[in-house]
Design an enzyme around this catalytic site. Structure first.
Site, short mmCIF file in Angstrom:
data_model
loop_
_atom_site.label_atom_id
_atom_site.label_comp_id
_atom_site.label_asym_id
_atom_site.label_seq_id
_atom_site.Cartn_x
_atom_site.Cartn_y
_atom_site.Cartn_z
N ASN A 171 0.79 -1.38 -0.03
CA ASN A 171 0.00 0.04 -0.13
C ASN A 171 1.07 1.34 0.02
O ASN A 171 1.50 1.66 0.96
CB ASN A 171 -0.78 -0.18 1.23
CG ASN A 171 -1.99 1.10 1.36
OD1 ASN A 171 -1.91 2.21 0.45
ND2 ASN A 171 -3.07 1.04 2.11
N LYS B 50 2.88 1.01 3.43
CA LYS B 50 2.54 0.15 4.36
C LYS B 50 2.75 -1.31 3.53
O LYS B 50 2.39 -1.18 2.47
CB LYS B 50 1.07 0.34 4.89
CG LYS B 50 1.03 1.44 5.54
CD LYS B 50 -0.46 1.74 5.85
CE LYS B 50 -1.30 0.81 6.74
NZ LYS B 50 -2.56 1.02 7.02
N ARG C 19 -2.65 -1.83 -3.51
CA ARG C 19 -3.82 -1.14 -3.62
C ARG C 19 -3.43 0.16 -4.74
O ARG C 19 -2.42 0.70 -4.76
CB ARG C 19 -3.75 -0.29 -1.95
CG ARG C 19 -5.00 0.81 -2.01
CD ARG C 19 -4.96 1.50 -0.66
NE ARG C 19 -5.77 2.64 -0.69
CZ ARG C 19 -5.34 3.79 -0.25
NH1 ARG C 19 -4.23 4.09 -0.33
NH2 ARG C 19 -6.53 4.61 -0.34
N HIS D 103 -11.83 5.00 -0.92
CA HIS D 103 -11.63 4.12 0.28
C HIS D 103 -12.44 2.88 0.07
O HIS D 103 -13.10 2.27 1.09
CB HIS D 103 -12.33 5.00 1.49
CG HIS D 103 -11.29 6.19 1.90
ND1 HIS D 103 -11.97 7.36 2.31
CD2 HIS D 103 -10.22 6.34 2.02
CE1 HIS D 103 -11.03 8.32 2.78
NE2 HIS D 103 -9.93 7.54 2.57
N HIS E 153 -15.59 6.14 7.21
CA HIS E 153 -14.19 5.92 7.21
C HIS E 153 -13.48 7.19 7.60
O HIS E 153 -13.22 8.15 6.70
CB HIS E 153 -13.63 5.56 5.86
CG HIS E 153 -12.14 5.39 5.73
ND1 HIS E 153 -11.33 4.05 5.76
CD2 HIS E 153 -11.14 6.24 5.77
CE1 HIS E 153 -10.22 4.21 5.73
NE2 HIS E 153 -10.04 5.30 5.64
N LEU E 154 -13.13 7.41 9.12
CA LEU E 154 -12.73 8.61 9.37
C LEU E 154 -11.34 8.45 9.86
O LEU E 154 -11.08 7.88 10.89
CB LEU E 154 -13.63 9.15 10.70
CG LEU E 154 -15.10 8.94 10.55
CD1 LEU E 154 -15.94 9.55 11.57
CD2 LEU E 154 -15.44 10.01 9.19
N ARG F 91 -7.10 18.04 4.15
CA ARG F 91 -7.88 18.39 2.99
C ARG F 91 -9.24 18.80 3.20
O ARG F 91 -9.92 18.56 4.33
CB ARG F 91 -8.21 16.81 2.07
CG ARG F 91 -6.76 16.53 1.35
CD ARG F 91 -7.04 15.10 0.65
NE ARG F 91 -6.86 14.19 1.61
CZ ARG F 91 -6.78 12.74 1.50
NH1 ARG F 91 -7.57 12.44 0.12
NH2 ARG F 91 -6.58 12.04 2.17
N MET G 235 -6.38 14.41 15.42
CA MET G 235 -7.40 14.60 16.08
C MET G 235 -7.27 14.45 17.69
O MET G 235 -7.79 15.01 18.60
CB MET G 235 -8.52 13.50 15.72
CG MET G 235 -9.91 13.56 16.71
SD MET G 235 -10.91 15.12 16.42
CE MET G 235 -11.53 15.10 14.89
N GLY H 116 -8.79 5.59 11.48
CA GLY H 116 -8.12 6.05 12.82
C GLY H 116 -8.96 6.69 13.88
O GLY H 116 -9.15 6.37 15.01
N ILE H 117 -9.71 7.62 13.44
CA ILE H 117 -10.56 8.46 14.11
C ILE H 117 -11.72 7.81 14.60
O ILE H 117 -12.51 7.62 15.61
CB ILE H 117 -10.71 10.08 13.39
CG1 ILE H 117 -9.79 10.51 13.37
CG2 ILE H 117 -11.94 10.61 14.29
CD1 ILE H 117 -9.79 11.91 12.26
N GLY H 118 -12.42 7.02 13.64
CA GLY H 118 -13.52 6.31 13.79
C GLY H 118 -13.33 5.29 14.84
O GLY H 118 -14.27 4.80 15.59
N GLU H 119 -12.09 4.80 14.72
CA GLU H 119 -12.09 3.57 15.67
C GLU H 119 -11.50 3.90 17.10
O GLU H 119 -11.71 3.30 18.01
CB GLU H 119 -10.98 2.48 15.20
CG GLU H 119 -11.23 1.95 13.88
CD GLU H 119 -9.95 1.26 13.07
OE1 GLU H 119 -8.97 1.00 13.86
OE2 GLU H 119 -10.16 1.12 12.00
N GLU I 162 -7.29 -2.75 5.11
CA GLU I 162 -7.27 -2.89 3.56
C GLU I 162 -6.19 -3.87 3.08
O GLU I 162 -6.34 -4.65 2.04
CB GLU I 162 -6.70 -1.38 3.33
CG GLU I 162 -7.96 -0.55 3.49
CD GLU I 162 -7.19 0.98 3.29
OE1 GLU I 162 -7.99 1.82 2.80
OE2 GLU I 162 -6.13 1.44 3.77
#
Length: 410
Positions: free
Chosen positions: A9, A16, A99, A187, A214-215, A247, A290, A334-337, A385
């Site tokens: 990736n 990654k 990816r 995504h 997907h945050l 962004r 965040m 990341g943020i969502g989790e 992913e």
């Protein structure tokens, strides 16, 4: 055959990677397990770094070369191949999965790479100039270093090719739509993985109307019905939709015209501003992270978080309208989790849809974070992913009668 799948990736300054073997238990994605995961960061700079962990998360190797020895995209991949060959339990790589951000309309499924396919993917570079070259460069390098290895491209756009023409269209002169100026959505690999995991959590019952959030540093939402993409917050590029780390997200195109015509900015300056100086970083004036903003007492940090949440809630409302209602909301990336306060704020904004958050479960980052009788289920499902790419690589290899990892590991 004894061997593994290597997953790449590649980004603008990082790569990654993961190496997967295959077990004799489980089906689909669950038949694969990670032997190694790692990343190269800060490529081409003085802060380049390598870190590799085993499947259990134990660090196996770290390196921080500086100066002329700093990792580049090319040298990092060569370093990776050498490191894998040097392991005591080394097994041959049987195939490499990549990816790829953009597959246009042509690539609705993962594809086995050959010279002509690589040329067609290169022709899509103008649609994703900041991402596509970094996806394709490792393919070319591996073709030189290990030409005998099959390579498979997996696309972030493929998951969204199920969307209707109306959903993807812009109200521009038709010649532009015919030339490819449409909403592609991104995504998709993350959404593919998350939608499959949600189905497992529901014990095979239809997932119905789902919005996946997907945050992360890149952020978007996807509306899916029974695992099929219906609409996405992202459009022609990865700039559209939600504010992100750096962004801008959705922006009146008149602002861009004003910056060019009235403020005298060049197109390069505008591009840098929209991609690298906006989002949470621009709105807060503090950070794109965040975690930093949640810890800050500055009013601008709070305002940036509130803007982020407002845009998410607003977009969820729009996607719920497209779906005709909402059955599940899934947080990932990341943020969502990991950002429970953001999930809480978003969930409060979705109470009108019938979502009742369980604050204890949310604080504990449980898988299901809505109360038992909530009409809308709220979930936290970590994305992977690399695993979904490995799953698709395995499928492509089987379909093309290529060697695949034998069962029995793990």
């Amino acid at each position: 055959m004894s061997g593994d799948l290597l997953i790449i990736n590649s980004g603008s300054s990082s790569i990654k990677f993961a190496v997967f073997g295959r077990t004799d238990s489980g089906e689909g994605m669950d038949a694969l397990y990670a032997r190694y995961r790692g990343h190269f960061s800060g490529l081409g700079g003085d802060q380049s770094r390598l870190r590799v962990k085993d499947g259990a998360g134990v660090t196996l190797a770290e390196a921080t070369p500086a100066g002329a020895a700093a990792f580049t995209h090319a040298s990092s991949l060569q370093k990776l191949l050498g490191w894998l060959d040097d392991q005591p339990d080394a097994r041959p790589i049987l195939a490499i999965g990549h990816r790829v951000v953009h597959g246009g309309h042509e690539y609705r499924q993962p594809v086995l790479l050959d010279t002509s396919t690589l040329e067609r993917l290169d022709a899509l570079t103008p649609l994703a100039p900041l991402h596509q070259p970094h996806s394709l460069a490792p393919m070319r390098l591996f073709a030189e270093l290990r030409p005998e290895l099959p390579q498979v491209a997996c696309f972030d756009t493929s998951f969204h090719t199920s969307q209707t023409k109306v959903v993807q269209a812009y109200a521009l002169p038709r010649r532009f739509s015919e030339a490819g100026f449409v909403r592609y959505g991104f995504h998709g690999l993350s959404y593919d993985y998350v939608s499959r995991r949600l189905a497992q959590h529901l014990d095979g019952a239809p997932s119905g109307r789902v919005v996946m959030a997907h945050l992360g540093n890149g952020a978007s939402l996807c509306a899916a019905h029974d695992g099929v993409s219906v609409a996405s917050s992202m459009g022609f590029t990865t700039l559209d939709g939600l504010p992100m780390g750096t962004r801008c997200g959705y922006l009146d195109p008149g602002v861009v015209l004003h910056l060019l015509q009235q403020e005298g900015l060049t197109s390069q300056q505008v591009s840098r501003m929209l991609y690298h100086e906006s989002g949470l970083l621009g709105a807060s004036g503090i950070s794109a992270d965040m975690r930093v903003l949640l810890d800050s007492t500055e009013p601008s940090a709070r305002e940036a978080i509130e803007l982020f949440v407002h845009r998410i809630v607003r977009e969820i409302g729009a996607l719920a309208a497209v779906l005709g209602g909402l059955d599940h909301l899934v947080f990932t990336a990341g943020i969502g989790e990991r950002a429970a306060p953001v999930r809480e704020a978003v969930s409060k904004g979705c109470r009108w849809l019938g979502l009742e958050l369980d604050p204890v479960a949310n604080a504990a980052h449980d898988t299901r974070i809505s109360v038992t009788d909530s009409r809308v289920g709220a979930w936290v499902i970590p994305t992977d992913e690399e695993l979904i790419i490995a799953y698709h690589v395995l499928r492509v290899c089987v379909a093309n009668n290529l060697p695949v990892p034998a069962c029995g590991y793990g």
